[in-house]
Design an enzyme around this catalytic site. Sequence first.
Site, short mmCIF file in Angstrom:
data_model
loop_
_atom_site.label_atom_id
_atom_site.label_comp_id
_atom_site.label_asym_id
_atom_site.label_seq_id
_atom_site.Cartn_x
_atom_site.Cartn_y
_atom_site.Cartn_z
N HIS A 292 -10.24 -5.66 -3.54
CA HIS A 292 -8.92 -5.90 -2.96
C HIS A 292 -9.06 -6.21 -1.48
O HIS A 292 -10.00 -5.78 -0.82
CB HIS A 292 -8.00 -4.69 -3.16
N MET A 293 -8.07 -6.94 -0.99
CA MET A 293 -7.95 -7.20 0.44
C MET A 293 -6.74 -6.43 0.95
O MET A 293 -5.71 -6.35 0.26
CB MET A 293 -7.71 -8.70 0.72
N HIS A 294 -6.89 -5.89 2.15
CA HIS A 294 -5.74 -5.30 2.86
C HIS A 294 -5.16 -6.39 3.76
O HIS A 294 -5.91 -7.19 4.34
CB HIS A 294 -6.20 -4.15 3.76
N GLU B 265 -12.08 3.36 -1.35
CA GLU B 265 -11.53 4.40 -2.23
C GLU B 265 -11.42 3.91 -3.66
O GLU B 265 -11.64 4.66 -4.60
CB GLU B 265 -10.09 4.74 -1.81
N ASP C 227 0.85 -1.19 0.00
CA ASP C 227 0.00 0.00 0.00
C ASP C 227 0.89 1.25 0.00
O ASP C 227 1.88 1.32 0.71
CB ASP C 227 -0.91 -0.01 1.24
N ILE C 228 0.49 2.21 -0.78
CA ILE C 228 1.29 3.43 -0.91
C ILE C 228 1.26 4.27 0.37
O ILE C 228 2.18 5.05 0.62
CB ILE C 228 0.81 4.24 -2.15
P1 5GP Z 1 -9.74 1.14 0.05
O1 5GP Z 1 -10.11 2.35 0.84
O2 5GP Z 1 -10.29 1.22 -1.34
O3 5GP Z 1 -10.05 -0.13 0.77
O4 5GP Z 1 -8.16 1.15 -0.02
C1 5GP Z 1 -7.44 1.59 -1.13
C2 5GP Z 1 -5.99 1.57 -0.72
O5 5GP Z 1 -5.21 1.76 -1.87
C3 5GP Z 1 -5.59 2.69 0.27
O6 5GP Z 1 -5.06 2.11 1.45
C4 5GP Z 1 -4.55 3.51 -0.50
O7 5GP Z 1 -3.50 3.94 0.32
C5 5GP Z 1 -4.09 2.53 -1.56
N1 5GP Z 1 -3.66 3.18 -2.80
C6 5GP Z 1 -4.30 4.18 -3.46
N2 5GP Z 1 -3.64 4.52 -4.58
C7 5GP Z 1 -2.54 3.69 -4.62
C8 5GP Z 1 -1.47 3.56 -5.56
O8 5GP Z 1 -1.37 4.26 -6.56
N3 5GP Z 1 -0.53 2.62 -5.28
C9 5GP Z 1 -0.60 1.83 -4.16
N4 5GP Z 1 0.38 0.94 -3.99
N5 5GP Z 1 -1.60 1.92 -3.27
C10 5GP Z 1 -2.56 2.85 -3.49
#
Ligand code: 5GP
Length: 119
Positions: free
Chosen positions: A108-110, A103, A37-38
């Site tokens: 996806h899974m974290h 977002e 994650d970025i």
């Molecule tokens: P969500 O809120 O959709 O579950 O999580 C999306 C995740 O993607 C966030 O934790 C965010 O930091 C990560 N993310 C967003 N843009 C990028 C990117 O361009 N590259 C990477 N590696 N992670 C990203």
Amino acid sequence: MAWREMYNKNNVFYKILRSEIPAEVIYEDDFALSFYDIHPRSRVHALAITKGLYTDFGDFTANASPQEVVGFFKAVLQVANILGVSLTGYRIFSNIGSDAGQEVPHFHMHLLGGEKLSP
Ligand code: 5GP
């Protein structure tokens, strides 16, 4: 139309899948791509995304083949093993839709770990 009903290719994970945006890859197979994650929220914060185009957990679980579902979750386990958190513990979760603050509308899974996680 409900939030999850149509996959929108204008999302950052679609671009990562197509190598249009770089990512620090941890693991890849036919079903999943995993990268860091970025904006890490713990010492280890990985993401695993499906190779197929699904908006979220509901879309994936309802519409993916059993092979894709099993393959994806086995890939998540592989990621935990590669990152060395299988023995120390880790947390996996997925945000679905607006109330969860999802977002990026590609399933996806974290995976969080590498330290004691807050409850
Ligand atoms: P969500 O809120 O959709 O579950 O999580 C999306 C995740 O993607 C966030 O934790 C965010 O930091 C990560 N993310 C967003 N843009 C990028 C990117 O361009 N590259 C990477 N590696 N992670 C990203």
